[in-house]
Design a protein around this motif. Structure first.
Motif, short mmCIF file in Angstrom:
data_model
loop_
_atom_site.label_atom_id
_atom_site.label_comp_id
_atom_site.label_asym_id
_atom_site.label_seq_id
_atom_site.Cartn_x
_atom_site.Cartn_y
_atom_site.Cartn_z
N ALA A 45 0.84 -1.20 0.00
CA ALA A 45 0.00 0.00 0.00
C ALA A 45 0.87 1.25 0.00
N LEU A 46 2.06 1.16 0.60
CA LEU A 46 2.97 2.30 0.63
C LEU A 46 3.53 2.62 -0.74
N GLU A 47 3.57 1.64 -1.65
CA GLU A 47 4.06 1.93 -2.99
C GLU A 47 3.16 2.96 -3.66
N THR A 48 1.85 2.80 -3.46
CA THR A 48 0.91 3.78 -4.01
C THR A 48 1.02 5.10 -3.28
N LEU A 49 0.90 5.07 -1.94
CA LEU A 49 0.83 6.30 -1.16
C LEU A 49 2.15 7.06 -1.11
N CYS A 50 3.24 6.36 -0.77
CA CYS A 50 4.55 7.03 -0.71
C CYS A 50 5.01 7.48 -2.09
N GLY A 51 4.79 6.65 -3.09
CA GLY A 51 5.22 7.01 -4.43
C GLY A 51 4.52 8.24 -4.96
N GLN A 52 3.19 8.30 -4.78
CA GLN A 52 2.44 9.46 -5.27
C GLN A 52 2.72 10.69 -4.42
N ALA A 53 2.90 10.52 -3.11
CA ALA A 53 3.25 11.66 -2.25
C ALA A 53 4.62 12.21 -2.62
N TYR A 54 5.55 11.32 -2.93
CA TYR A 54 6.90 11.77 -3.32
C TYR A 54 6.85 12.51 -4.66
N GLY A 55 6.06 12.00 -5.60
CA GLY A 55 5.92 12.69 -6.87
C GLY A 55 5.30 14.07 -6.71
N ALA A 56 4.40 14.23 -5.73
CA ALA A 56 3.76 15.51 -5.46
C ALA A 56 4.56 16.37 -4.48
N LYS A 57 5.76 15.90 -4.10
CA LYS A 57 6.67 16.61 -3.20
C LYS A 57 6.09 16.80 -1.79
N GLN A 58 5.28 15.85 -1.33
CA GLN A 58 4.78 15.84 0.04
C GLN A 58 5.66 14.91 0.88
N LEU A 59 6.94 15.24 1.00
CA LEU A 59 7.91 14.33 1.60
C LEU A 59 7.59 14.01 3.05
N HIS A 60 7.04 14.97 3.79
CA HIS A 60 6.83 14.76 5.22
C HIS A 60 5.87 13.62 5.51
N MET A 61 5.03 13.27 4.51
CA MET A 61 4.04 12.21 4.74
C MET A 61 4.64 10.81 4.64
N LEU A 62 5.81 10.67 4.04
CA LEU A 62 6.37 9.33 3.83
C LEU A 62 6.67 8.64 5.15
N GLY A 63 7.30 9.35 6.09
CA GLY A 63 7.62 8.76 7.38
C GLY A 63 6.37 8.40 8.17
N VAL A 64 5.34 9.24 8.08
CA VAL A 64 4.08 8.96 8.77
C VAL A 64 3.43 7.71 8.18
N TYR A 65 3.42 7.62 6.86
CA TYR A 65 2.85 6.43 6.21
C TYR A 65 3.58 5.17 6.65
N MET A 66 4.92 5.23 6.71
CA MET A 66 5.68 4.05 7.11
C MET A 66 5.33 3.62 8.53
N GLN A 67 5.20 4.56 9.43
CA GLN A 67 4.87 4.22 10.82
C GLN A 67 3.46 3.65 10.94
N ARG A 68 2.51 4.17 10.17
CA ARG A 68 1.16 3.59 10.16
C ARG A 68 1.22 2.13 9.69
N SER A 69 2.03 1.91 8.67
CA SER A 69 2.15 0.56 8.13
C SER A 69 2.80 -0.38 9.14
N TRP A 70 3.79 0.10 9.90
CA TRP A 70 4.39 -0.72 10.96
C TRP A 70 3.33 -1.18 11.95
N ILE A 71 2.50 -0.26 12.40
CA ILE A 71 1.48 -0.59 13.39
C ILE A 71 0.55 -1.67 12.86
N ILE A 72 0.11 -1.51 11.63
CA ILE A 72 -0.83 -2.46 11.04
C ILE A 72 -0.17 -3.82 10.80
N LEU A 73 1.06 -3.81 10.29
CA LEU A 73 1.73 -5.07 9.96
C LEU A 73 2.15 -5.84 11.21
#
Length: 502
Positions: free
Chosen positions: A99-127
């Protein structure tokens, strides 16, 4: 690091020229020029990703090789645990992490870098929560395998090996979010270096524990667990030491927000990929019900092992096209996204033909490194034709999955996989294997039918997709998951008139 940053800017980073979509193609000369440029981008991502995937897959494959030189039963046990029990966990963890491939990849393309770390931590909790839910599968592996009519000796030894491999389960839960976080930023060279170190350690330590100290499956499990944890800790150390500025700003309470919606997207991703991983896992279980089960399971396990290595090559293209699609859609460049698909498919099909030819040419020898049993080697050789077709088809299928992940089509592909694999492929395989008595060849032929139909459907969907609409959806998705979308302000203005490639 300097080279990595230099490559990121023209591919994915900020600046007005990156906001402009691919020019319309009007001649063959222009096409090949753009194809060469895009292929360079694809291979910059795919090359290290292929190497990383092969190294990681080789951890389990190396363990199977060492086990295969103990006894056929121990090879079967390790193969069954690796393909069925660990395969179940691997598929779920990798799927949910994608799921992070979609979210992190599109956020990075849109230059929303600060969201990548938050997405990763959400994914840690779920996984990690999912890892806890999967513990009973490891604890009760033997009765589960018996329920599916697996050979009793294999089930008992595979269940014992599963208990040893519980630490690997939690390493999976941490690794995949980290990997997707790094991939979205094209930090692929670092991942390749870490994977190489882990593989060298695993080979040396496995030889020490299994071959030299004669610790058997216990030694194999210790080496495999430690190798996976080396990968996790080394990659996180790279992130924590500040090599992902803007993307990693430390731990955040924001990771606990929107977990339900985030989990839903993760579940869709998991179902899509798990249905693919489980397809070959079920093949191992069903083959265990054939005549001469130990030889049949060993032969299929060896073919699946080689298939896994080949799949890891094309999984590198899966990563590359997922990153390119998600980044380009996030940046509002639909024509560039569509052109990237054309480039990656031509490269992957070329490699698929090479693998197809090699298996047919080496049909009598490619099973020898995995076993000392002449019967198993002959059984492997008899599968060469069907197996080579599987390898050829797998040159396209992972690439299409990468397109789906990059575009956010996880649930759509999940429904397609369910129908093609489990409504068509497995029933036909069982019919050929058991009713018509074609054995392993029949089982694999039926399942190959399912993969063929799935590939045709996704190719059709990809060819008919309006990528301008997909770019608009990417902008909406970034806003929904917490980004301001300032870096990609109003994708609609950027992509207007950009839906035609040529």
């Amino acid at each position: 690091m300097a080279r990595e940053r230099a490559m990121d800017e023209p591919l994915l980073g900020g600046g007005k020229e990156v906001r402009e979509d691919l020019e319309e193609i009007k001649s063959c000369k222009q096409f090949f020029k753009l194809w060469a440029e895009e292929s360079k981008r694809i291979w910059y991502l795919a090359g290290p990703s292929i190497f990383t995937s092969i190294c990681r897959y080789s951890l389990g494959a190396t363990t199977q090789i060492f086990a295969g030189h103990l006894t056929t039963l121990e090879l079967d046990a390790v193969s069954t645990e690796n393909m069925v029990i660990a395969g179940l966990a691997f598929g779920i963890m990798m799927g949910m992490g994608s799921a992070l491939e979609t979210l992190c990849g599109q956020a990075y393309g849109a230059k929303q870098l600060h969201m990548l770390g938050v997405y990763m931590q959400r994914s840690w909790i779920i996984l990690l929560t999912m890892c806890t839910c999967l513990l009973p599968v490891y604890l009760f592996a033997t009765p589960i395998l018996r329920f599916f009519k697996q050979d009793d000796e294999i089930a008992v030894l595979a269940g014992r090996f599963s208990l040893y491999m519980i630490p690997q389960l939690f390493a999976y839960g941490l690794n995949f979010p980290i990997s997707k976080f790094l991939q979205a930023q094209s930090k692929v060279m670092v991942m390749a270096a870490v994977a190489a170190v882990a593989l060298v350690f695993h080979v040396c330590f496995s030889w020490l524990l299994v071959a030299h100290l004669k610790l058997g499956l216990v030694g194999a499990a210790v080496s495999l667990n430690l190798s996976w944890w080396i990968i996790v800790l080394a990659q996180f150390a790279y992130i924590a030491l500040g090599y992902c500025p803007g993307a990693w700003n430390g731990f955040s309470w924001g990771a606990f927000r929107s977990l339900g919606s985030f989990a839903w997207l993760s579940i869709g991703s998991a179902i899509m990929l798990c249905l693919e991983f489980w397809y070959y896992m079920i093949l191992i279980v069903l083959v265990g019900n054939l005549k001469d089960a130990q030889i049949a399971v060993a032969a299929v396990s060896i073919c699946n092992n080689i298939n896994g290595w080949e799949f890891m090559v094309f999984f590198g293209f899966n990563v590359a096209i997922s990153v390119r699609i998600s980044n380009e859609l996030g940046a509002g460049r639909p024509r560039a996204a569509k052109f990237a698909i054309i480039c990656v498919i031509t490269s992957s099909v070329t490699l698929g033909v090479i693998f197809f030819s090699l298996v047919l040419a080496l049909r009598d020898v490619y099973g020898i490194p995995f076993t000392n049993s002449p019967e198993v080697v002959r059984a492997v050789s008899s599968l060469a034709v069907v197996f080579s077709l599987v390898l050829l088809l797998n040159s396209v299928q992972p690439v299409l999955t990468g397109v789906a992940v990059g575009a956010g089509w996880q649930w759509l592909v999940a429904y397609i996989n369910m129908g093609c694999y489990y409504v068509i492929g497995i029933p036909i395989g069982c019919l050929l294997a058991f009713y018509f008595d074609f054995g392993v060849k029949g089982m694999w032929s039926g399942m190959l039918t399912g993969v063929s139909i799935q590939t045709i459907i996704i190719v059709t969907i990809t060819a008919c997709t309006n990528w301008k609409t997909e770019a608009m959806k990417a902008g909406s998705r970034i806003k929904k998951w917490g980004g301001s979308n300032n870096g990609a302000s109003d994708n609609s203005s950027t992509i207007e008139g950009s839906d035609r490639l040529a």
